[in-house]
Each structure stands twice: as C-alpha cells, then as structure tokens.
Design an enzyme around this catalytic site. Structure first.
Site, mmCIF file in Angstrom:
data_model
loop_
_atom_site.group_PDB
_atom_site.id
_atom_site.type_symbol
_atom_site.label_atom_id
_atom_site.label_comp_id
_atom_site.label_asym_id
_atom_site.label_seq_id
_atom_site.Cartn_x
_atom_site.Cartn_y
_atom_site.Cartn_z
ATOM 1 N N ASP A 13 67.234 3.598 31.310
ATOM 2 C CA ASP A 13 68.519 3.180 31.875
ATOM 3 C C ASP A 13 68.570 1.651 31.784
ATOM 4 O OD1 ASP A 13 66.945 2.243 33.953
ATOM 5 O OD2 ASP A 13 67.981 3.344 35.531
ATOM 6 N N CYS A 70 62.809 3.593 33.740
ATOM 7 C CA CYS A 70 63.915 3.204 34.622
ATOM 8 C C CYS A 70 63.363 2.135 35.557
ATOM 9 C CB CYS A 70 64.521 4.401 35.355
ATOM 10 S SG CYS A 70 63.425 5.282 36.481
ATOM 11 N N THR A 72 62.087 2.215 38.799
ATOM 12 C CA THR A 72 60.814 2.586 39.426
ATOM 13 C C THR A 72 60.040 3.618 38.612
ATOM 14 O OG1 THR A 72 61.939 4.358 40.589
ATOM 15 C CG2 THR A 72 61.695 2.253 41.774
ATOM 16 N N HIS A 103 43.459 14.691 31.457
ATOM 17 C CA HIS A 103 43.437 15.896 32.299
ATOM 18 C C HIS A 103 44.768 16.649 32.325
ATOM 19 C CE1 HIS A 103 39.732 14.838 35.040
ATOM 20 N NE2 HIS A 103 39.454 14.823 33.739
ATOM 21 N N HIS A 138 40.972 22.016 32.128
ATOM 22 C CA HIS A 138 42.269 21.369 32.389
ATOM 23 C C HIS A 138 43.415 22.178 31.782
ATOM 24 C CE1 HIS A 138 40.001 18.178 34.074
ATOM 25 N NE2 HIS A 138 39.324 18.022 32.953
HETATM 26 C C1 RB5 Z 1 68.770 1.946 39.079
HETATM 27 O O1 RB5 Z 1 69.286 1.048 40.008
HETATM 28 C C2 RB5 Z 1 67.568 2.666 39.642
HETATM 29 O O2 RB5 Z 1 67.954 3.508 40.678
HETATM 30 C C3 RB5 Z 1 66.866 3.463 38.540
HETATM 31 O O3 RB5 Z 1 66.527 2.604 37.503
HETATM 32 C C4 RB5 Z 1 65.596 4.178 38.925
HETATM 33 O O4 RB5 Z 1 64.687 3.325 39.530
HETATM 34 C C5 RB5 Z 1 65.781 5.457 39.624
HETATM 35 O O5 RB5 Z 1 64.843 6.139 40.016
#
Ligand code: RB5
Length: 155
Positions: A13, A70, A72, A103, A138
């Site tokens: 994203d 993304c 996080t 694993h 595994h």
């Molecule tokens: C975008 O603001 C953020 O929510 C997305 O990149 C991600 O971290 C979602 O889990």
C-alpha cells in the site's frame, strides 16, 4: 546465494511503497524476476486490495512466492492468511524471517515499512530468500492446517 530463482509477486500500500521500490532494486540487482502489482505512489490506497491480489496469485499457484509491505505488516498479514495454501509471515526481524522459511515454509514475506529501516528490511529479505524449508516434522505440522475441520469445531 539465492538458489531459488522462481519469480516473486510483490505488492504494497502507500505506507509500504518506498520500501517496495528498494526491495525491487535489490531483486533486480540479484536477477530475481518479479511482478509488481502496485501501488505506484504514496497516495492513500487500501492495503487489502493489494494483499488480496498477491495472496490470490500465490494461493492459485500462479506464483510460488510473494512479498507484501504495508505500514505495520499487520493488515497484509491478516488478509493474506485467509487464502488457502498461503503461509504469510510478518517478519520485522531477521530471526523470524529465517524461521518462517525453515520451520513454516512461508510463501509470502510481509514487512512493515513504518517499523523497520530499509537496511534491516533488506537483511530480512536476504534471509528469507536464502533459507530452505527443513520439512520432516515441520511438514507434518503444516499439513494439519489443511485438515482443519471447521464444521466439527463449531459444535
Ligand atoms: C495505512 O495507514 C496502514 O493502516 C497500513 O499500511 C497497515 O499498517 C495496516 O495494517
């Protein structure tokens, strides 16, 4: 280094876009083919759209492996792991990356572009590309994923 040269499908994203471009440069420099399904800028988009495209392609066997980024890594991880045969691993450190291959036979690497530095991300990527699945016990554990009887668990 990087024995497996199978092509990689990659998506992000807006929050993962800059890191995705760095990852693409690394893959190019190491002659690993990839298909980038976007996004193509830092303009806000929904991570789910890109996670679905990459996970669907891996789930259907169109690509053996994928990369998703993304902010996080959490959202991408949640959406990708809904797809059959997808084992998406959120790795924001190197040990997880190694173990996700060794694993868990992870077939999608997920990273959080807002959590790790570009240089750490490249180390995580290298470890993921370079580590083989150990199989054996595994594989037995992973096979149980495909045999979950959701109907009987409802009771
Ligand atoms: C975008 O603001 C953020 O929510 C997305 O990149 C991600 O971290 C979602 O889990």
């Amino acid at each position: 280094m990087f024995e497996n040269k199978s092509p990689i499908i990659i998506g992000s994203d807006h929050a993962g876009y800059i890191l995705k471009e760095k990852v693409k440069t690394f893959l190019k420099n190491h002659n690993i083919e990839f298909e980038d399904i976007g996004t193509d800028s830092e303009e806000k988009v929904d991570y789910s759209d890109f996670g679905i495209k990459v996970a669907n392609a891996v789930s259907k066997g169109k690509f053996e492996r994928g990369i998703l980024i993304c902010g996080t890594g959490l959202g991408m991880s949640m959406v990708a792991n809904r797809f059959p045969h997808v084992k998406a691993a959120l790795c924001n450190h190197i040990y997880s990356s190694i173990m996700s291959r060794r694993h868990n036979n992870s077939n999608i690497l997920i990273m959080g572009g807002r959590i790790i530095s570009d240089s750490l991300a490249i180390e995580i990527l290298k470890a993921w590309l370079d580590t083989q699945f150990e199989g054996g016990r595994h594989q037995v554990r992973l096979d149980k994923f495909d045999k979950i009887d959701f109907e009987s668990l409802k009771k």
